[in-house]
Design a protein around this motif. Structure first.
Motif: not given
Length: 209
Positions: A31-38, A161-168, A191-204
């Motif tokens: 039930g959560k969406i997580y961002s990997l920021m870096g 599980v949905i994993l998204a690697d820099e989808p945007t 379901r949970l979603i984990i997405f990687a991004t270097h964009n703080r706008f989406f990470a937040n």
């Protein structure tokens, strides 16, 4: 907890040993969406590859639904096909297949009957607003359209599980916002979603950063 990672380490051997991940532990809940920021090279994609069971850690463990992953290739392939949906930055669609075929082939890989797979693919194309692109090949689609197809493909087997690697990452800002909204709409209590991004706008915009 749906996924638990414990003391994960990942190193790559070469002329010089490179330690990418060092003793990473975390519990990911439904039930959560997580961002990997870096920034690029910080290990975001490496961690997603480990969680998706495409790669294996140098040490440490991953537990899925309270079952420790053993890295039996056949078992993990089945688990990935049925439980995990993956979205890549560069869409990774099959170039010789249409939008509809890219989606329903993923359903077939999950063991779904062909007729049912095609119907599910058609319904998903409608949901992502691309019914009129069903017979188009990836080369005939815009970047945003390809990512919509990628999202439809990722959810066709109703994964937990949905994993998204820099989808945007390769999209203009307006298209990126539309794709991120579509991605976030895929969350549900099971379901949970984990997405990687270097964009703080989406990470937040994630539940956990």
């Amino acid at each position: 907890n749906l996924i638990k990672i414990s003391k994960l380490n990942k190193s790559f051997e070469g002329i010089k040993k490179i330690n990418v991940l060092k003793s990473i532990s975390y519990n990911f809940k439904k039930g959560k969406i997580y961002s990997l920021m870096g920034p690029s090279g910080s290990g975001k994609s490496t961690l997603l590859n480990l969680i998706s069971l495409i790669d294996r850690p140098t040490s440490g463990s991953i537990t899925f639904e309270n079952k420790k992953i053993s890295y039996n290739t056949d078992e993990n392939d089945i688990l990935r096909a049925n439980k995990i949906g993956i979205i890549y930055q560069q869409d990774n669609l099959l170039p010789d297949f249409t939008s509809l075929e890219n989606i329903y082939l993923a359903a077939l890989a999950g063991g779904i009957n062909e007729k049912i797979a095609v119907n599910k693919a058609k319904n998903l194309l409608k949901k992502v607003g691309l019914t009129n692109r069903s017979d188009h090949y990836p080369s005939q689609l815009s970047g945003g359209e390809k990512q919509r197809i990628s999202i439809a493909r990722a959810v066709v087997n109703n994964p937990q599980v949905i994993l998204a690697d820099e989808p945007t990452g390769s999209l203009d800002l307006q298209t990126a916002k539309e794709i991120f909204k579509l991605l976030k709409n895929q969350i549900n209590k099971e379901r949970l979603i984990i997405f990687a991004t270097h964009n703080r706008f989406f990470a937040n915009k994630a539940d956990c950063l």
